[in-house]
Design a protein around this motif. Structure first.
Motif, PDB file in Angstrom:
ATOM      1  N   GLY A 117       0.810  -1.209   0.000  1.00  0.00           N
ATOM      2  CA  GLY A 117       0.000   0.000   0.000  1.00  0.00           C
ATOM      3  C   GLY A 117       0.843   1.258   0.000  1.00  0.00           C
ATOM      4  O   GLY A 117       0.548   2.217  -0.726  1.00  0.00           O
ATOM      5  N   LEU A 118       1.910   1.292   0.793  1.00  0.00           N
ATOM      6  CA  LEU A 118       2.780   2.465   0.836  1.00  0.00           C
ATOM      7  C   LEU A 118       3.522   2.646  -0.484  1.00  0.00           C
ATOM      8  O   LEU A 118       3.666   3.773  -0.978  1.00  0.00           O
ATOM      9  CB  LEU A 118       3.766   2.349   1.997  1.00  0.00           C
ATOM     10  CG  LEU A 118       3.154   2.497   3.395  1.00  0.00           C
ATOM     11  CD1 LEU A 118       4.180   2.177   4.473  1.00  0.00           C
ATOM     12  CD2 LEU A 118       2.604   3.912   3.599  1.00  0.00           C
ATOM     13  N   PHE A 122       2.812   6.149  -2.704  1.00  0.00           N
ATOM     14  CA  PHE A 122       3.923   7.042  -3.042  1.00  0.00           C
ATOM     15  C   PHE A 122       4.210   7.012  -4.546  1.00  0.00           C
ATOM     16  O   PHE A 122       4.459   8.056  -5.164  1.00  0.00           O
ATOM     17  CB  PHE A 122       5.172   6.669  -2.244  1.00  0.00           C
ATOM     18  CG  PHE A 122       5.211   7.278  -0.876  1.00  0.00           C
ATOM     19  CD1 PHE A 122       5.722   8.544  -0.671  1.00  0.00           C
ATOM     20  CD2 PHE A 122       4.690   6.585   0.217  1.00  0.00           C
ATOM     21  CE1 PHE A 122       5.739   9.121   0.593  1.00  0.00           C
ATOM     22  CE2 PHE A 122       4.711   7.151   1.493  1.00  0.00           C
ATOM     23  CZ  PHE A 122       5.225   8.424   1.682  1.00  0.00           C
ATOM     24  N   THR A 123       4.153   5.819  -5.145  1.00  0.00           N
ATOM     25  CA  THR A 123       4.370   5.722  -6.592  1.00  0.00           C
ATOM     26  C   THR A 123       3.270   6.434  -7.356  1.00  0.00           C
ATOM     27  O   THR A 123       3.531   7.158  -8.325  1.00  0.00           O
ATOM     28  CB  THR A 123       4.441   4.243  -7.022  1.00  0.00           C
ATOM     29  OG1 THR A 123       5.469   3.575  -6.301  1.00  0.00           O
ATOM     30  CG2 THR A 123       4.731   4.132  -8.518  1.00  0.00           C
ATOM     31  N   VAL A 127       4.058   9.541  -9.822  1.00  0.00           N
ATOM     32  CA  VAL A 127       3.745   9.363 -11.243  1.00  0.00           C
ATOM     33  C   VAL A 127       2.611  10.310 -11.655  1.00  0.00           C
ATOM     34  O   VAL A 127       2.652  10.916 -12.732  1.00  0.00           O
ATOM     35  CB  VAL A 127       3.360   7.895 -11.535  1.00  0.00           C
ATOM     36  CG1 VAL A 127       2.810   7.750 -12.956  1.00  0.00           C
ATOM     37  CG2 VAL A 127       4.568   6.986 -11.348  1.00  0.00           C
ATOM     38  N   GLY A 128       1.624  10.463 -10.793  1.00  0.00           N
ATOM     39  CA  GLY A 128       0.495  11.325 -11.114  1.00  0.00           C
ATOM     40  C   GLY A 128       0.900  12.756 -11.383  1.00  0.00           C
ATOM     41  O   GLY A 128       0.340  13.422 -12.272  1.00  0.00           O
ATOM     42  N   GLN A 129       1.896  13.257 -10.653  1.00  0.00           N
ATOM     43  CA  GLN A 129       2.310  14.650 -10.827  1.00  0.00           C
ATOM     44  C   GLN A 129       2.937  14.902 -12.198  1.00  0.00           C
ATOM     45  O   GLN A 129       2.962  16.041 -12.683  1.00  0.00           O
ATOM     46  CB  GLN A 129       3.295  15.048  -9.728  1.00  0.00           C
ATOM     47  CG  GLN A 129       2.773  14.888  -8.310  1.00  0.00           C
ATOM     48  CD  GLN A 129       1.365  15.416  -8.135  1.00  0.00           C
ATOM     49  OE1 GLN A 129       1.081  16.588  -8.416  1.00  0.00           O
ATOM     50  NE2 GLN A 129       0.475  14.553  -7.664  1.00  0.00           N
ATOM     51  N   ALA A 147      -1.212  12.320   3.152  1.00  0.00           N
ATOM     52  CA  ALA A 147      -2.087  11.530   2.285  1.00  0.00           C
ATOM     53  C   ALA A 147      -1.382  10.280   1.763  1.00  0.00           C
ATOM     54  O   ALA A 147      -1.983   9.208   1.665  1.00  0.00           O
ATOM     55  CB  ALA A 147      -2.578  12.381   1.121  1.00  0.00           C
ATOM     56  N   ALA A 148      -0.093  10.421   1.424  1.00  0.00           N
ATOM     57  CA  ALA A 148       0.649   9.269   0.907  1.00  0.00           C
ATOM     58  C   ALA A 148       0.800   8.188   1.975  1.00  0.00           C
ATOM     59  O   ALA A 148       0.573   6.995   1.710  1.00  0.00           O
ATOM     60  CB  ALA A 148       2.016   9.719   0.393  1.00  0.00           C
ATOM     61  N   PHE A 149       1.176   8.590   3.182  1.00  0.00           N
ATOM     62  CA  PHE A 149       1.276   7.615   4.270  1.00  0.00           C
ATOM     63  C   PHE A 149      -0.108   7.083   4.649  1.00  0.00           C
ATOM     64  O   PHE A 149      -0.302   5.878   4.823  1.00  0.00           O
ATOM     65  CB  PHE A 149       1.935   8.260   5.498  1.00  0.00           C
ATOM     66  CG  PHE A 149       3.429   8.177   5.494  1.00  0.00           C
ATOM     67  CD1 PHE A 149       4.081   6.964   5.617  1.00  0.00           C
ATOM     68  CD2 PHE A 149       4.199   9.325   5.352  1.00  0.00           C
ATOM     69  CE1 PHE A 149       5.469   6.881   5.607  1.00  0.00           C
ATOM     70  CE2 PHE A 149       5.583   9.258   5.349  1.00  0.00           C
ATOM     71  CZ  PHE A 149       6.227   8.040   5.472  1.00  0.00           C
ATOM     72  N   GLY A 150      -1.055   7.984   4.805  1.00  0.00           N
ATOM     73  CA  GLY A 150      -2.398   7.577   5.206  1.00  0.00           C
ATOM     74  C   GLY A 150      -3.065   6.677   4.190  1.00  0.00           C
ATOM     75  O   GLY A 150      -3.802   5.754   4.549  1.00  0.00           O
TER      76      GLY A 150
END
Length: 247
Positions: A117-118, A122-123, A127-129, A147-150
């Motif tokens: 999940g992490l 993060f990926t 990648v989205g940006q 948000a990335a950690f959560g």
């Protein structure tokens, strides 16, 4: 005790890694989320980000709505495989202490889902940006790192929710038939008549952690805590079933 728990955890990880349907569901969390992120943000990411009031952070993690289905499938199949062809009897013969067996299985499921999940969140974010042009944000932007950690924690909780229910219902199909309509259909049916109820459903509550500025009354970590309560309730019910039912 520590050696015993370590040995059981290792055996449960071997099950996850060696059974194709379980391992495939786990890897699908990353593959599904990343693929849909590229498809959506690659075609309309900048257009969505340019809209007034758009939450770029939430849009970035939109594909987690699909990745969570893979996480649910992983949790459900990892447990339901024990109820096929007498596998549970074999497992309990090797580990007679049912609570130890159950705790190790859920720890292996939760740990695996959290790790994947992490990596997924993060990926997906990074990648989205690449597709957002001037609207792109970094991990240093308000709420991004949270948000990335959560999001990774959220995916792990969804896998554990499904795993607990699978231990109770003894069927991955039953779990998927229950959870997928609950997450994809029920919120839209209730949204106009019971908004206060919808915000406490496990998916809606947990996804508050993905929003830059949650507006439904639940803070990011409060919403994730609500999802954790749902998962804990399912795990407790599953533990009762494993402890008290015949194998």
């Amino acid at each position: 005790m520590i050696m015993t728990l370590t040995a059981v955890l290792h055996s449960e990880w071997i099950k996850i890694r060696s059974i194709r349907s379980i391992y495939g569901s786990l890897m699908a969390v990353l593959a599904t989320t990343l693929t849909i992120t590229v498809l959506i943000l690659g075609t309309s990411g900048q257009e969505q980000a340019a809209r007034a009031g758009s939450d770029v952070l939430l849009n970035t993690f939109f594909a987690l709505n699909f990745g969570q289905i893979a996480a649910i499938a992983f949790g459900a199949t990892a447990v339901s495989s024990e109820f096929v062809n007498g596998a549970l009897r074999i497992s309990l013969a090797a580990v007679p202490r049912r609570s130890l067996f159950y705790a190790a299985k859920m720890a292996a499921i939760g740990g695996s889902a959290l790790a994947v999940g992490l990596v997924t969140t993060f990926t997906t974010f990074l990648v989205g940006q690449l597709f957002l042009g001037e609207h792109a944000i970094g991990l240093g932007n308000p709420g991004a790192l949270r948000a990335a950690f959560g999001g990774g924690i959220y995916l792990a909780l969804m896998a554990l929710l499904a795993a607990g229910l699978a231990a109770l219902l003894r069927s991955a199909v039953a779990v998927l038939s229950l959870l997928i309509p609950l997450f994809l259909i029920v919120p839209f049916v209730l949204v106009d008549v019971a908004t206060a109820v919808v915000r406490y459903l496990p998916d809606r509550a947990g996804q508050a952690v993905l929003q830059q500025n949650p507006e439904d009354g639940l803070g990011p970590w409060t919403g994730l805590a609500v999802t954790a309560v749902w998962a804990a309730a399912a795990l407790l019910a599953g533990w009762w079933a494993v402890r008290n039912r015949d194998a």
